[in-house]
Enzyme design. Structure first.
Site, PDB file in Angstrom:
ATOM      1  N   ASP A  92       0.865  -1.164   0.000  1.00  0.00           N
ATOM      2  CA  ASP A  92       0.000   0.000   0.000  1.00  0.00           C
ATOM      3  C   ASP A  92       0.909   1.224   0.000  1.00  0.00           C
ATOM      4  OD1 ASP A  92      -2.137   1.645   0.107  1.00  0.00           O
ATOM      5  OD2 ASP A  92      -2.420   1.479   2.265  1.00  0.00           O
ATOM      6  N   ASP A 271      -8.037  -7.150   1.260  1.00  0.00           N
ATOM      7  CA  ASP A 271      -7.118  -7.227   2.388  1.00  0.00           C
ATOM      8  C   ASP A 271      -7.838  -6.597   3.555  1.00  0.00           C
ATOM      9  OD1 ASP A 271      -6.629  -4.306   1.476  1.00  0.00           O
ATOM     10  OD2 ASP A 271      -5.637  -4.447   3.408  1.00  0.00           O
TER      11      ASP A 271
END
Length: 376
Positions: A92, A271
Site C-alpha cells: 500500500d 485485504d
RNA sequence: GUGGAUGUAGUUCAGCUGGUUAGAGCACCAGAUUGUGGUUCUGGGUGUCGUGGGUUCGAAUCCCAUCAUCCACC
C-alpha cells in the site's frame, strides 16, 4: 503480471482467475493477509504458507519507509529477500496511513507532509518519491498514492479530494513508466478509484483509472465510515467502467460477509486487518458466526476453538484454554487467534472459488452470509 | 502478656475537622474496531465501609467493646 479469468458464476458477476507474477501465481478471488512491516504479526512464514495457505501478503510503504528505512531495504535487496518471503507482495502506498495515523498531515498539490508517529520527524510523500519508494521495497504490486477521503465527507470536500488524488495518479503513472524495477522481477502499478459516496465522482474516478490501462485496479475509500449498503453500491457503480479482464482490488475490506458480497459484485482481491487485529483482541471468526473469546461464557467450554476449522490450532486448543490465554495476557493467545482467523478467511475465499466454479456462488453466499454475521 | 498501628470494591488505596445515591487507578464484566501504532475507544461498581453496640436529626468519619493482621517490647 498477467490475469486470466478461469470461471464465471451463473447468477452474478463473480469470477475466478489466476494472477501470474514473477513470484508465483495467485488464485482469485483472494484474501491478502496484512503484514505491515514485512511481518504478519505473530505468524511464521511457514504457517502462513502451509497452514493458512496465503498466496500473497501486504506490506506498507508508510511503515517500511519509516522503519527500517529505504537504505536498509535497498541493501537487503528488497522486501522479499529481507523478510525471506518468496511469494507475491503488494504494498500500500501509505495514503491511508497518512490519513489514519500521522500527525499534522498537510496535503498540497505537490504531495503530503506528515509527522512520523514514531519520533515526530517530518516527511513528505510525493507521487514521484512514493513510486520510487515502492520500487525500493520491491513489491510485485504497488499502489497509487491517494487521499483516502472520509466516508462522511461533504460533496465539496470529496470533489477537491478526488481532484488531488487524480492529479497524483497521473504523476504516479508517469513516474512508474519512467522508472525500472530494481531487483530483476516485474512490478505492476494499480490506480485507486476514489470518489467517496458520490456515484458521479466514483464514475469519473473509474474512467480515469480505466484509461490508464494498468494490470489491475483498486477501489479505495470504502469501509471508512459510510454504511455497508453504500459501500456495496459504490462497487456496483464502478463495476461496468473498470476493464472486465483485469483484477479489481477492494481495499481494506472486510468481514467474511463483506468479502462474499464483494465477490458477488466482481471483486477479485481483498485485504483487511480484521482477522489479525481483531484476533489479537479476542475476536474469532467461524462459519457459525463471530465469537468474543474473552467472554466469561467460554471459561469452561472445553470444545475445540473451531470444530470445522482447517488450521492446526483449531484442533489442538480448546475455547476455555484460548480464553485463559487471553485473560492472562499471553502472546500465544494473539498468535492462535490470528492463525485461526487467517486460515478461516483463506478457507472462506477458497470455498467461494469452488462455488463460482460450480456456478452456484450466489445461492451458497446467501445461505452462509447470515450465519457469518451473527454473534455467538 | 504489654504498648502501638492498620482494617473501605477482586487489589492498591482516597475519603479533611460527622452532612445527599461511598470514590480513583489497576483488575474484572460487556460492547466497538474494515488499505494494523502488539492498539485504542466506549459503557458497567461488582461494597453488610472487619464485627457488635453507643452518641447524633444524620456515622466510613466520634465513643466503647470485640475480632483480625502487622510492628515493637517483655
Amino acid at each position: 503480471m498477467t490475469f486470466k479469468i478461469t470461471a464465471k458464476d451463473n447468477d452474478s458477476v463473480a469470477r475466478c482467475g489466476i494472477i501470474q507474477t514473477d513470484h508465483g501465481a495467485i488464485e482469485t478471488p483472494i484474501f491478502m493477509p496484512v503484514g505491515t512491516v514485512g511481518s504478519v504479526k505473530g505468524i511464521y512464514h511457514k504457517d502462513l504458507k502451509d497452514d493458512i495457505k496465503a498466496q500473497i501478503i501486504l506490506g506498507n510503504t508508510y511503515h517500511l519507509y519509516l522503519r527500517p528505512g529505504l537504505e536498509i531495504l535497498k541493501q537487503a535487496g528488497g522486501l522479499h529477500k529481507f523478510s525471506s518471503w518468496d511469494k507475491p507482495i503488494l504494498t500500500d502506498s501509505g495514503g491511508y496511513q497518512v490519513f489514519s495515523l500521522a500527525e499534522n498531515r498537510k496535503l498540497s498539490t505537490d504531495g503530503c507532509t506528515f509527522r512520523s508517529h514514531i519520533d515526530g520527524s517530518k516527511h513528505t510523500f510525493t507521487p514521484e518519491n512514493n513510486v520510487d519508494t515502492q520500487r525500493i521495497i520491491g513489491a510485485d504490486i504497488i499502489m497509487a498514492l491517494d487521499e483516502c477521503c472520509p466516508g462522511d465527507a461533504d460533496r465539496k470536500y470529496a470533489e477537491k479530494s478526488l481532484k488531488l488524488t487524480q492529479s497524483w495518479l497521473e504523476r504516479c503513472v508517469k513516474q512508474f513508466n519512467h522508472t525500472e524495477p530494481l531487483y530483476g522481477y516485474n512490478q505492476s502499478f494499480f490506480p485507486i478509484v476514489q470518489g467517496c459516496i458520490y456515484p458521479d465522482l466514483r464514475r469519473e474516478a473509474a474512467e480515469q483509472a480505466a484509461s490508464l490501462n494498468r494490470d489491475g485496479y483498486a477501489i479505495g475509500g470504502l469501509s471508512v465510515g459510510e454504511s455497508t449498503e453504500m459501500m456495496y453500491e459504490m462497487i456496483e457503480v464502478v463495476h461496468p467502467i473498470l476493464p472486465i479482464d483485469k483484477p479489481r482490488y477492494l481495499m481494506g475490506v472486510g468481514t467474511p460477509a463483506n468479502i462474499l458480497e464483494g465477490i458477488a459484485r466482481g471483486i477479485d482481491m481483498f485485504d483487511c486487518v480484521m482477522p489479525t487485529r481483531n484476533g489479537r483482541n479476542g475476536m474469532i471468526f467461524t462459519w457459525e458466526g463471530m465469537i468474543n473469546i474473552r467472554n466469561k461464557k467460554w471459561s469452561d467450554d472445553f470444545s475445540l476453538v473451531d470444530q470445522n476449522g482447517t488450521s492446526f490450532v483449531d484442533k489442538q486448543y480448546t475455547k476455555a484454554y484460548l480464553r485463559h490465554l487471553f485473560i492472562a495476557g499471553e502472546m500465544l493467545a494473539a498468535q492462535i487467534a490470528s492463525e485461526h482467523n487467517l486460515a478461516f478467511y483463506l478457507e472462506v475465499i477458497r470455498t467461494a472459488r469452488e462455488h463460482i466454479m460450480m456456478g452456484d456462488f450466489v445461492k451458497w453466499k446467501n445461505k452462509v452470509v447470515k450465519k457469518l454475521e451473527t454473534k455467538i
